[in-house]
Write an enzyme that holds these catalytic residues in place. Structure first.
Site, PDB file in Angstrom:
ATOM      1  N   GLY A 170       0.825  -1.217   0.000  1.00  0.00           N
ATOM      2  CA  GLY A 170       0.000   0.000   0.000  1.00  0.00           C
ATOM      3  C   GLY A 170       0.851   1.255   0.000  1.00  0.00           C
ATOM      4  O   GLY A 170       0.973   1.927   1.032  1.00  0.00           O
ATOM      5  N   TYR A 171       1.457   1.565  -1.130  1.00  0.00           N
ATOM      6  CA  TYR A 171       2.242   2.795  -1.269  1.00  0.00           C
ATOM      7  C   TYR A 171       1.454   3.838  -2.069  1.00  0.00           C
ATOM      8  O   TYR A 171       1.112   4.887  -1.567  1.00  0.00           O
ATOM      9  CB  TYR A 171       3.560   2.509  -2.015  1.00  0.00           C
TER      10      TYR A 171
ATOM     11  N   GLU B 180      12.512  -4.130  -4.234  1.00  0.00           N
ATOM     12  CA  GLU B 180      11.486  -4.313  -5.264  1.00  0.00           C
ATOM     13  C   GLU B 180      12.094  -4.144  -6.659  1.00  0.00           C
ATOM     14  O   GLU B 180      11.855  -4.937  -7.560  1.00  0.00           O
ATOM     15  CB  GLU B 180      10.356  -3.294  -5.056  1.00  0.00           C
TER      16      GLU B 180
END
Ligand SMILES: Cc1cc2nc3c(=O)[nH]c(=O)nc-3n(C[C@H](O)[C@H](O)[C@H](O)COP(=O)(O)OP(=O)(O)OC[C@H]3O[C@@H](n4cnc5c(N)ncnc54)[C@H](O)[C@@H]3O)c2cc1C
Length: 399
Positions: free
Chosen positions: A127-128, A245
């Site tokens: 949830g960025y 990531e």
């Protein structure tokens, strides 16, 4: 860098091959090779098999249950998995939030969360991004105000990949006041997706599937003990997670496998009096990609070596992200060129086992276009490639 494998590394490669031959379920292998969307059950089933073998967490330090492999072994493992048709591990738990938890989480959080991530008992999502905060992530608005032993979270996250399956979400929230500097007002919270007040809206991607979502928070109560590290220091942890990531997005092994597949298909595709692979224009494009992929592989090995002991990769991960996604998209274009108009009847669901009716077009042509449409995302997610160029300018070149 020495590109020859040692005897021990060759032995390790044989061990991986044997494991894949014996343990990779045939239905999952078939779906992966066809580029079909995997179900949650498919992903979890495979990750649990890896866990049983002790090979689930290739990037974790040994003391937390990781393999402790060096860069070469990681590369051998990823390559063999890609060639055999094993699915990639879903990164949000294993490769993204876990390094943050074992680096910045307290002991209680490490005991509480890491074993379940390692065993794939829980599914995580990220949830960025928000509707008005993507590239400029620090301007995010989702708020978390303190109420006793809880934060109360309000706001909306977007593009949240596979949130429909998730048990937990790691979230960047604004705990500081509006006048506080962005980078000191953000905290990193772990939120149970089953909490009252969370709802999802699906977003369909270009390929026609539900891969991303909006996640809405309406007065969601989150225990303070679910905050990683210090309040207001979340931006630091968030950036470390992003380097993991971006390294992961390079997907060199996957691209190598797709390039090999493109060679096989082009060699079987008629073109004039020969095959497409013999067409000098096609062969030139192919060779350029092959050379660049080899160069990327060495860059990846150097970066992975730095993460051997659980350290975060540096801003060089942005180079991996740009080159890896550009090459993956170029390989998709080769596949699309091979499939040509064979992919025009775009009916990807006919690849599903339960499809009833007459098939139109070949599986490989549909698969090529499915991949092409789906992978337009890769130069956007994890921070767009334009933003990665800005990072390289500042953090690598010092401009
Ligand atoms: C399929 C998919 C899955 C995703 N999954 C997740 C997820 O699970 N969790 C999550 O939090 N986010 C996820 N994202 C969000 C992703 O990280 C953002 O889309 C990305 O950071 C870009 O933000 P944006 O969409 O708001 O675009 P914007 O920030 O509005 O950018 C629009 C365009 O402007 C360019 N641009 C913007 N600022 C600059 C600048 N300063 N210099 C040069 N160019 C600039 C960008 O490169 C882009 O081309 C996902 C995105 C996609 C497409």
């Amino acid at each position: 860098m020495n590109s020859e494998y040692t005897q021990a590394e060759l032995h390790f490669r044989d061990e991986v091959r044997q494991f894949l031959r014996e343990k990779l379920p045939e239905d999952i292998r078939r779906k992966t090779l066809l580029g079909m969307h995997l179900t949650k059950d498919d992903c979890v089933r495979w990750q649990k098999i890896l866990h049983k073998q002790g090979w689930a967490a290739v990037n974790w330090p040994v003391e937390h249950g990781g393999t402790g492999w060096d860069a070469t072994r990681k590369s051998i493992f990823e390559t063999e998995c890609a060639l055999a048709g094993a699915p990639e591990v879903i990164p949000f738990g294993m490769k993204m939030v876990a390094p943050v938890i074992f680096t910045y989480g307290n002991e209680e959080q490490q005991h509480r969360f890491l074993p379940d991530i390692l065993a794939s008992n829980v599914w995580w999502c990220q949830g960025y991004s928000e509707p008005n905060a993507g590239s400029d992530l620090a301007s995010l608005k989702t708020s978390a105000y303190r109420d006793g032993d809880h934060y109360v979270v309000n706001g909306t996250k977007t593009w949240t990949t596979l949130a429909q399956h998730a048990d937990w979400i790691f979230c960047l929230v604004r705990t500081g006041g509006p006048q506080e500097k962005n980078q000191t007002a953000i905290s990193f919270l772990l939120i149970d997706m089953h909490s009252p007040g969370i709802s999802l809206s699906p977003i369909l991607t270009l390929d026609g599937y539900r891969e991303v979502n909006e996640v809405h928070f309406d007065n969601v109560r989150v225990p303070v003990e679910n905050r990683i590290g210090e309040e207001g220091h979340g931006w630091t942890y968030a950036k470390v997670l992003l380097t993991h990531e971006r390294t992961n997005i390079a997907r060199v092994a996957h691209s190598r496998c797709q390039l090999q597949r493109a060679r096989e298909l082009a060699s079987a595709t008629p073109d004039g009096s020969g095959t497409l692979m013999q067409n000098p224009v096609f062969a030139h494009k192919f060779a350029e990609i092959e050379i660049e992929l080899l160069a990327l592989e060495y860059t990846e090995l150097r970066t992975l070596d730095a993460v051997r002991t659980g350290q975060a990769p540096g801003p060089e991960s942005s180079i991996l992200k740009i080159k890896g996604t550009e090459l993956a998209q170029s390989i998709d274009e080769l596949h699309a060129e091979i499939a040509a108009c064979g992919g025009l009847p775009y009916v990807p669901w006919q690849l599903e086992d339960d499809f009833e009716g007459d098939k139109v077009g070949s599986d490989s042509a549909i698969n090529s276009w499915l991949r092409y449409f789906n992978n337009r995302k890769s130069s956007i997610y994890g921070g767009s490639n334009e933003i990665q160029k800005n990072i390289i300018c500042k953090a690598v070149l010092g401009l």
